[in-house]
Motif scaffolding. Structure first.
Motif, mmCIF file in Angstrom:
data_model
loop_
_atom_site.group_PDB
_atom_site.id
_atom_site.type_symbol
_atom_site.label_atom_id
_atom_site.label_comp_id
_atom_site.label_asym_id
_atom_site.label_seq_id
_atom_site.Cartn_x
_atom_site.Cartn_y
_atom_site.Cartn_z
ATOM 1 N N LYS B 2 0.852 -1.187 0.000
ATOM 2 C CA LYS B 2 0.000 0.000 0.000
ATOM 3 C C LYS B 2 0.889 1.238 0.000
ATOM 4 C CE LYS B 2 -4.160 1.126 2.685
ATOM 5 N NZ LYS B 2 -4.859 0.801 3.965
ATOM 6 N N LYS B 3 0.455 2.269 -0.684
ATOM 7 C CA LYS B 3 1.204 3.516 -0.649
ATOM 8 C C LYS B 3 1.143 4.126 0.754
ATOM 9 C CE LYS B 3 0.978 4.825 -5.457
ATOM 10 N NZ LYS B 3 0.610 5.818 -6.479
ATOM 11 N N TYR B 4 2.226 4.758 1.151
ATOM 12 C CA TYR B 4 2.241 5.369 2.490
ATOM 13 C C TYR B 4 1.123 6.407 2.651
ATOM 14 C CZ TYR B 4 6.738 3.376 4.018
ATOM 15 O OH TYR B 4 7.743 2.539 4.433
ATOM 16 N N GLN B 5 0.916 7.143 1.564
ATOM 17 C CA GLN B 5 -0.102 8.205 1.689
ATOM 18 C C GLN B 5 -1.518 7.661 1.849
ATOM 19 O OE1 GLN B 5 2.333 8.221 -0.631
ATOM 20 N NE2 GLN B 5 2.780 10.312 -1.370
ATOM 21 N N GLU B 6 -1.647 6.391 1.517
ATOM 22 C CA GLU B 6 -2.988 5.792 1.656
ATOM 23 C C GLU B 6 -3.127 5.022 2.962
ATOM 24 O OE1 GLU B 6 -3.052 3.531 -1.939
ATOM 25 O OE2 GLU B 6 -3.227 5.332 -3.200
ATOM 26 N N MET B 7 -2.063 4.947 3.715
ATOM 27 C CA MET B 7 -2.119 4.195 4.970
ATOM 28 C C MET B 7 -2.823 5.001 6.062
ATOM 29 S SD MET B 7 1.553 2.299 5.419
ATOM 30 C CE MET B 7 2.125 1.031 4.290
ATOM 31 N N THR B 8 -3.417 4.253 6.951
ATOM 32 C CA THR B 8 -3.993 4.891 8.140
ATOM 33 C C THR B 8 -2.873 5.214 9.102
ATOM 34 O OG1 THR B 8 -4.188 2.801 9.297
ATOM 35 C CG2 THR B 8 -6.062 3.465 7.904
ATOM 36 N N LYS B 9 -3.166 6.003 10.071
ATOM 37 C CA LYS B 9 -2.161 6.355 11.073
ATOM 38 C C LYS B 9 -1.634 5.098 11.767
ATOM 39 C CE LYS B 9 -1.314 9.558 14.834
ATOM 40 N NZ LYS B 9 -1.878 10.583 15.722
ATOM 41 N N ALA B 10 -2.510 4.189 12.059
ATOM 42 C CA ALA B 10 -2.110 2.951 12.751
ATOM 43 C C ALA B 10 -1.138 2.148 11.885
ATOM 44 C CB ALA B 10 -3.339 2.112 13.081
ATOM 45 N N GLU B 11 -1.474 2.064 10.614
ATOM 46 C CA GLU B 11 -0.597 1.331 9.695
ATOM 47 C C GLU B 11 0.787 1.993 9.610
ATOM 48 O OE1 GLU B 11 -3.649 -0.622 6.404
ATOM 49 O OE2 GLU B 11 -3.265 1.537 6.368
ATOM 50 N N LEU B 12 0.754 3.317 9.531
ATOM 51 C CA LEU B 12 2.020 4.053 9.445
ATOM 52 C C LEU B 12 2.867 3.837 10.697
ATOM 53 C CD1 LEU B 12 0.766 7.442 7.899
ATOM 54 C CD2 LEU B 12 2.359 5.840 6.821
ATOM 55 N N LEU B 13 2.188 3.830 11.832
ATOM 56 C CA LEU B 13 2.919 3.658 13.093
ATOM 57 C C LEU B 13 3.565 2.281 13.168
ATOM 58 C CD1 LEU B 13 0.534 5.518 15.564
ATOM 59 C CD2 LEU B 13 2.946 6.080 15.101
ATOM 60 N N GLN B 14 2.829 1.317 12.667
ATOM 61 C CA GLN B 14 3.367 -0.043 12.685
ATOM 62 C C GLN B 14 4.590 -0.155 11.769
ATOM 63 O OE1 GLN B 14 0.550 -3.041 11.477
ATOM 64 N NE2 GLN B 14 2.078 -4.677 11.716
ATOM 65 N N GLU B 15 4.434 0.460 10.573
ATOM 66 C CA GLU B 15 5.532 0.489 9.607
ATOM 67 C C GLU B 15 6.764 1.173 10.218
ATOM 68 O OE1 GLU B 15 5.342 -0.853 6.587
ATOM 69 O OE2 GLU B 15 6.940 0.077 5.404
ATOM 70 N N GLU B 426 3.307 12.932 10.122
ATOM 71 C CA GLU B 426 3.127 14.381 10.348
ATOM 72 C C GLU B 426 1.893 14.880 9.626
ATOM 73 O OE1 GLU B 426 6.326 16.940 9.069
ATOM 74 O OE2 GLU B 426 7.809 15.721 10.140
ATOM 75 N N LYS B 427 1.730 14.367 8.421
ATOM 76 C CA LYS B 427 0.690 14.917 7.542
ATOM 77 C C LYS B 427 -0.681 14.286 7.762
ATOM 78 C CE LYS B 427 3.531 17.396 4.788
ATOM 79 N NZ LYS B 427 3.442 18.547 3.921
ATOM 80 N N THR B 428 -0.708 13.129 8.411
ATOM 81 C CA THR B 428 -2.006 12.455 8.557
ATOM 82 C C THR B 428 -3.023 13.382 9.192
ATOM 83 O OG1 THR B 428 -1.132 11.490 10.590
ATOM 84 C CG2 THR B 428 -1.377 10.012 8.664
ATOM 85 N N GLU B 429 -2.538 14.241 10.072
ATOM 86 C CA GLU B 429 -3.500 15.128 10.705
ATOM 87 C C GLU B 429 -3.724 16.417 9.920
ATOM 88 O OE1 GLU B 429 -2.132 14.556 14.792
ATOM 89 O OE2 GLU B 429 -2.682 12.574 14.033
ATOM 90 N N SER B 430 -2.848 16.676 8.955
ATOM 91 C CA SER B 430 -3.137 17.838 8.090
ATOM 92 C C SER B 430 -3.657 17.322 6.746
ATOM 93 C CB SER B 430 -1.899 18.706 7.911
ATOM 94 O OG SER B 430 -0.859 17.927 7.344
ATOM 95 N N LYS B 431 -3.374 18.017 5.696
ATOM 96 C CA LYS B 431 -3.954 17.619 4.414
ATOM 97 C C LYS B 431 -3.138 16.502 3.731
ATOM 98 C CE LYS B 431 -1.570 21.451 2.171
ATOM 99 N NZ LYS B 431 -0.516 20.909 1.374
#
Lengths: 442, 442
Positions: B2-15, B426-431
């Motif tokens: 999955k692309k990073y930009q399409e990941m949820t915050k949880a997925e990103l944190l795990q990565e 950083e960006k998950t909470e912004s645009k």
């Protein structure tokens, strides 16, 4: 033989007639000879041919510190090349940058950087209304061409038998902050073969320049270029002397192997203080990634150390010494008794500096040319090409073979006599004039 | 994947957690690898070792015209070396000056002379209030260092897949007489590997510069540096095109054998119009007596002609192509699916230009450094070292061995992921933000 100046008009006319006949005969031969430039002969170059076999495809081209000399890197030269060039001029290897194939190019670069960027944080010379250089005369035409090209005003400083007239040098350098440099060839100077005395070097080191960015351009071009095994000039180490005198940053010293191995395919070096090297390297890093390290390694492997260079230069001397001696002998025989020329017998370097009667140099050189013998251009050893006395002729005896040199010197002698006899005839009806004495011309 | 930009915050944190562990392990290995500079590898250099055996002490070192290459003379290069270098860039030998070991040094010299003396009688640049250069970006840091050192204002010109944005180039060059030059690497550009299209070259040739002394600095550094036998870029001959367009004097072209034989021990050349060469030689004659003719002869005897160079470069390509391909494969495998980087697969030259997510380049390079992998400094491919998007990373895959390159690329990939995942967090909470598209970054 009678001196020309002591001859009667009738005697001079008779001499003239004979010389004109002689000159006519020479012209008819259609010679093509050259005593113009300080070039080594083929025989001298042959001595260095082993240089080409020092590095082969089976060698590992690594410097002592492991650097692969075949790749990028090492802007200021491999350590062992620094050491070799340091030994040539007698300084520490820490004070050396090894460049490419031409010390002249280093000198040009030093002046160019001073013009554009300034030296050690001082105002770029191009931003100043006037910049002046002192030029010991006679000197090296290519030095003068550099300063002339940059529009730097050149001031003649007469040479003495001990080097430049230091009273004058001190007067200018210590009082005029527009004086930014002086060109020096301290050992076996071009063209006179003068060796700077210890006192001269010390007076240089003890200058109190009005300009902070005054620099001595010390072209130690003939550091190892002795003619005699038992009469080798040594000069004081200018870097050491300047440091002792509290002027550590006052000198840029140049040298090369151009007249040691192959001109144009050798290595060249600059030596100077730590502060100056830092200043130079800050710009050099923009100019180049580095010079030819393989050729540096080649030279180091070939010579090993200064003893290798000395042994090599002894062989060179054995080839060129007979040329200098034949030339000098012929001048002693044919010119000296007539009182129409002076020179000092050089013990090193590449030239004999002939001083004709005043007002004769240009014509002698012209007559030689007409007879097929190319001499260094009249005036060349002076800034702006202006030899006020029209008397200095640089003779370069190394390049022609002994046979060619003999013929060329014969032509030169005939032309010198012919022009001198005409000059004396002109003067017979005016006042008696004096030939420059050796003391004066040095 | 999955692309990073399409990941949820949880997925990103795990990565992120996983990548941090990986990075920690890498750091513990204590690597010392370098993908920073475009240097040939030892294997490539080994290909040229026969160059050292081409001239031996038994050879007669004469040029075709009889010149003894061991002695002084021939300021602009021996004829056969001119011919060889002319063939490399596809111009006439009459338009070539062969120099010493470094094309960079020629470029510096061209700018320095323009500053001090002016070009073809025009005002020296140092006398003008402002001089500007156009700098296609990303580009070669050493070009930019030269113009920066001379205080020349640098204007970024974005690259497209066909070369610099010519609309912008025309706008600046044709309207602003303070614009005096542009840096170009027309074939396999550094660092993107872009090949200038015919239209781009023609638009260059048809510029109508506001400044008479505007010059294109055409650094044809990779003229023969193809990666593929069946996919070789050819560009139009800029000298011909300029002449056709009535702008014969508008280009200085540079090339060298630095990445053909030995960097630092090769030969370099400038090619330009008769008028420009005349202008250059009028000063060059003050700078030097001549360059290393023995090394010129050595290169000519070794290669004979352009076919010799082509055959040689094919062997070089066989060594470096697998490196490029492995690097690209790894990036395709690990980076592309995550949407955190773009690049164009080069077919020649020395680099891969990686475009990370915006704001990540500096940190990726820093993390690599920390893990023992040296990359080209962030910002280096931009004037003043300023990469506004902080996204360009120049990768130089030629110097390391395959094994080293693999390890270094693994580190680079891990670092890129780690920094990118943090950026995405950083960006998950912004645009949502977009990765640069290949079109944009070229």
């Amino acid at each position: 033989m009678k001196k020309y100046q002591e001859m009667t008009k009738a005697e001079l006319l008779q001499e003239k007639q004979q010389l004109e006949a002689e000159y006519k005969k020479i012209k008819e031969i259609g010679l093509q000879l050259n005593m113009a430039r300080g070039k080594p002969s083929s025989e001298q170059l042959d001595l260095s041919m082993d240089l080409l076999n020092v590095l082969t495809k089976d060698d590992i081209l690594k410097a002592e510190d492991g650097t692969d000399c075949r790749n990028y890197g090492i802007m200021d030269g491999i350590e062992e090349a620094k050491e070799l060039m340091a030994e040539v001029v007698g300084c520490k290897k820490e004070n050396v940058i090894v460049y490419g194939n031409s010390s002249l190019n280093i000198m040009y670069d030093q002046v160019a950087r001073a013009e554009i960027f300034g030296i050690c944080g001082n105002t770029p010379w191009s931003k100043l209304d006037k910049v002046k250089f002192l030029c010991p005369v006679p000197g090296y035409d290519r030095h003068f061409k550099i300063t002339q090209t940059f529009g730097i005003e050149m001031i003649n400083i007469p040479m003495t038998s001990e080097g430049p007239d230091m009273d004058l040098v001190e007067k200018y350098v210590n009082n005029d902050e527009r004086v930014k440099g002086i060109w020096c060839v301290p050992k076996y100077s071009n063209p006179q073969g003068v060796v700077y005395s210890d006192e001269t070097v010390r007076r240089f080191a003890n200058l109190k320049p009005a300009a902070k960015d005054f620099r001595i351009f010390w072209d130690n071009a003939y550091a190892v270029h002795h003619l005699y095994e038992d009469n080798q000039a040594e000069i004081l180490n200018i870097l050491d002397e300047c440091a002792k005198a509290g002027n550590p940053d006052m000198v840029y010293q140049f040298c090369s192997t151009s007249k040691v191995t192959f001109p144009g395919a050798g290595i060249a070096a600059l030596s100077s203080s730590e502060e100056n090297l830092k200043d130079i390297k800050s710009k050099l890093t923009v100019q180049t990634i580095g010079h030819d390290k393989i050729n540096q390694l080649r030279h180091v492997k070939y010579f090993k150390n200064i003893d290798g260079i000395k042994a090599h230069m002894k062989k060179q001397a054995d080839i060129i010494r007979p040329k200098f001696e034949m030339l000098i002998d012929m001048l002693n025989e044919e010119i000296k008794p007539l009182g129409i020329g002076n020179w000092v017998d050089p013990v090193g370097g590449y030239f004999v500096c002939f001083e004709s009667l005043e007002g004769c140099a240009k014509e002698i050189i012209g007559k030689c040319k007409e007879a097929g013998v190319t001499m260094t251009g009249a005036g060349a050893p002076f800034p702006y090409g202006k030899d006020e006395k029209d008397s200095t002729i640089r003779i370069a005896p190394t390049y022609p073979s002994m046979d060619e040199l003999k013929k060329a010197t014969e032509v030169f002698i005939t032309c010198t006599k012919l022009v001198s006899v005409n000059k004396c005839l002109e003067k017979t009806e005016s006042k008696v004039f004096e030939v420059n004495t050796a003391k004066e011309v040095l």
